[in-house]
Design a protein around this motif. Structure first.
Motif, short mmCIF file in Angstrom:
data_model
loop_
_atom_site.label_atom_id
_atom_site.label_comp_id
_atom_site.label_asym_id
_atom_site.label_seq_id
_atom_site.Cartn_x
_atom_site.Cartn_y
_atom_site.Cartn_z
N UNK A 282 3.98 -8.43 -12.76
CA UNK A 282 4.22 -7.06 -13.21
C UNK A 282 4.77 -6.18 -12.09
N UNK A 283 5.44 -5.10 -12.53
CA UNK A 283 5.85 -4.02 -11.64
C UNK A 283 4.75 -2.97 -11.60
N UNK A 284 4.40 -2.51 -10.40
CA UNK A 284 3.35 -1.50 -10.29
C UNK A 284 3.71 -0.44 -9.25
N UNK A 285 3.17 0.76 -9.45
CA UNK A 285 3.35 1.86 -8.51
C UNK A 285 2.24 2.87 -8.74
N UNK A 286 1.10 2.67 -8.10
CA UNK A 286 -0.01 3.62 -8.27
C UNK A 286 -0.94 3.57 -7.08
N UNK A 287 -1.54 4.73 -6.77
CA UNK A 287 -2.50 4.84 -5.69
C UNK A 287 -3.90 5.15 -6.17
N UNK A 288 -4.06 5.32 -7.50
CA UNK A 288 -5.37 5.54 -8.11
C UNK A 288 -5.61 4.44 -9.13
N UNK A 289 -6.89 4.23 -9.45
CA UNK A 289 -7.24 3.22 -10.43
C UNK A 289 -8.45 3.66 -11.23
N UNK A 290 -8.67 3.01 -12.36
CA UNK A 290 -9.85 3.28 -13.19
C UNK A 290 -11.04 2.55 -12.56
N UNK A 291 -12.06 3.30 -12.19
CA UNK A 291 -13.28 2.71 -11.62
C UNK A 291 -14.36 2.49 -12.67
N UNK A 292 -14.30 3.29 -13.75
CA UNK A 292 -15.25 3.16 -14.86
C UNK A 292 -14.46 3.37 -16.14
N UNK A 293 -14.35 2.35 -17.01
CA UNK A 293 -13.54 2.48 -18.22
C UNK A 293 -14.20 3.27 -19.33
N UNK A 294 -15.45 3.71 -19.15
CA UNK A 294 -16.14 4.44 -20.21
C UNK A 294 -16.29 3.59 -21.46
N UNK A 295 -15.88 4.10 -22.61
CA UNK A 295 -16.07 3.36 -23.87
C UNK A 295 -14.99 2.31 -24.12
N UNK A 296 -14.03 2.21 -23.23
CA UNK A 296 -12.90 1.29 -23.44
C UNK A 296 -13.22 -0.10 -22.90
N UNK A 297 -12.62 -1.11 -23.52
CA UNK A 297 -12.79 -2.49 -23.08
C UNK A 297 -11.70 -2.84 -22.06
N UNK A 325 5.06 -2.05 -18.00
CA UNK A 325 5.61 -3.10 -18.86
C UNK A 325 7.06 -2.89 -19.25
N UNK A 326 7.64 -1.72 -18.95
CA UNK A 326 9.06 -1.50 -19.27
C UNK A 326 9.98 -2.37 -18.41
N UNK A 327 9.42 -2.99 -17.38
CA UNK A 327 10.10 -4.07 -16.65
C UNK A 327 11.42 -3.63 -16.03
N UNK A 328 11.43 -2.49 -15.39
CA UNK A 328 12.63 -2.06 -14.70
C UNK A 328 12.25 -1.72 -13.27
N UNK A 329 12.60 -2.55 -12.28
CA UNK A 329 13.66 -3.55 -12.32
C UNK A 329 13.26 -4.93 -12.83
#
Length: 354
Positions: A282-297, A325-329
């Protein structure tokens, strides 16, 4: 050779060659991508950052505007081992300082070991170490950019592909890459692009089939308007999100986010689907992340550090991805995400309440 200087938060001042003159400041980060430099440099998620390329040569296939993700360069400055004249001239025209002829391996390992850090850049005939330090002294941390969305979002609502036969998607523009919009339009969706500070009433007026929170720069906790949308519309409207969008959705639904040491930036991040066991690049660009998903799986994780890469909820109609997921590039392993998002519109949902 015209000299340039980078003053780092750890006290070092690195000397380099100036390739595009100017003074600037931002959070110093790196990407491991070896192609797609045009896409990276026009990605709004790099707003208020100084982008270092770990690959040694940047610009070997020129600069073509059809590859751009937005209308301008977003990093505050650019660092590379070597920049070609094409890229240097482009950055000069954009007014973005750029430097090369330095040991980028040392910079990258420093960021990896110490974390992303603030820096100041001075490049050109008048550049001095003192000028770089002055820029550093005025540099904010990413969480301090409380209204960064205003720098990257559309100013007014717009509708794209109004005659499309597919579902109606309300895309909240927190700094959306152009290829996200293209991916939806390619599937014949009607896309209403709303500013980052849109209200629930604005969304109800559009009457969409799906609410989509885009990628964007900075701390997701500063995107309070988008969090309000998710909080008020969850359960009434299917929700999708990419990158910052995943973080906003999780935070609004009772989860939590945190700043990473140096983030994920590149085009070769492996992600494992927990249900199928399949691994995609995958292509990624982020400096933050989810530490607790709450009610989500949590349905997908990063192979390298187990951070959440996919969140879902059948009950709430939520589908998000931390990667792009838009896969550019590229790569193209996860393009079917957009088919899954539009399929959310086919599920029986109550009409939006006034």
């Amino acid at each position: 050779m015209t000299t340039a200087y980078i003053a780092l938060e750890d006290g070092r001042v690195v000397e380099a060659r100036s390739r595009a003159p100017g003074r600037s400041r931002g959070e110093l980060v790196f990407t491991t991508a070896y192609t797609g430099y045009e896409e990276s440099l026009t990605d709004p998620s790099y707003e208020e950052q100084v982008l270092t390329f770990s690959y040694p040569l940047i610009g070997n296939y020129g600069v073509r505007s059809e590859r751009f993700e937005s209308e301008r360069v977003h990093p505050r400055a650019v660092v590379a081992r070597e920049l070609t004249d094409d890229v240097a001239e482009w950055l000069t025209e954009e007014g973005v300082p750029a430097v090369d002829h330095l040991d980028t391996r040392d910079l990258v390992t420093g960021i990896r070991d110490q974390g992303a850090m603030r820096c100041g850049v001075a490049a050109g005939p008048d550049a001095t170490p003192e000028a770089a330090r002055e820029e550093l002294s005025e540099c904010k941390g990413m969480s301090e950019h409380t209204d960064i969305g205003a720098q990257v979002s559309v100013g007014e609502p717009q509708t794209v592909n109004a005659d499309g036969d597919g579902p109606r998607v309300c895309l909240i523009d927190c700094g959306a890459k152009g290829s996200i919009l293209d991916s939806l339009v390619d599937r014949d969706a009607v896309v209403d692009v709303l500013p980052y500070d849109a209200t629930p009433t604005d969304v109800r007026d559009v009457d969409p089939d799906v609410l989509f929170i885009s990628n964007g720069p900075g701390d997701p906790e500063n995107f309070t308007a988008a969090q309000t949308l998710v909080d008020e519309l969850a359960g009434d409207l299917p929700l999708a999100g990419i990158c910052l969008g995943q973080q906003v959705v999780a935070g609004a639904l009772g989860g939590d986010t945190e700043k990473m040491a140096f983030g994920h930036r590149g085009v070769n991040q492996p992600v494992r689907d927990l249900r199928s066991g399949r691994v995609v690049m995958t292509t990624q660009n982020h400096g933050y992340t989810v530490s607790d998903p709450g009610p989500l799986d949590v349905t997908q994780v990063n192979v390298n550090d187990d951070t959440p890469e996919g969140l879902e909820s059948d009950e709430l109609g939520v589908l998000t991805r931390q990667y792009h997921p838009e896969a550019n590039p590229g790569p193209h392993d996860s393009l079917d995400f957009f088919d899954d998002v539009l399929a959310l519109a086919d599920e029986e949902e109550p009409a939006l309440a006034d």
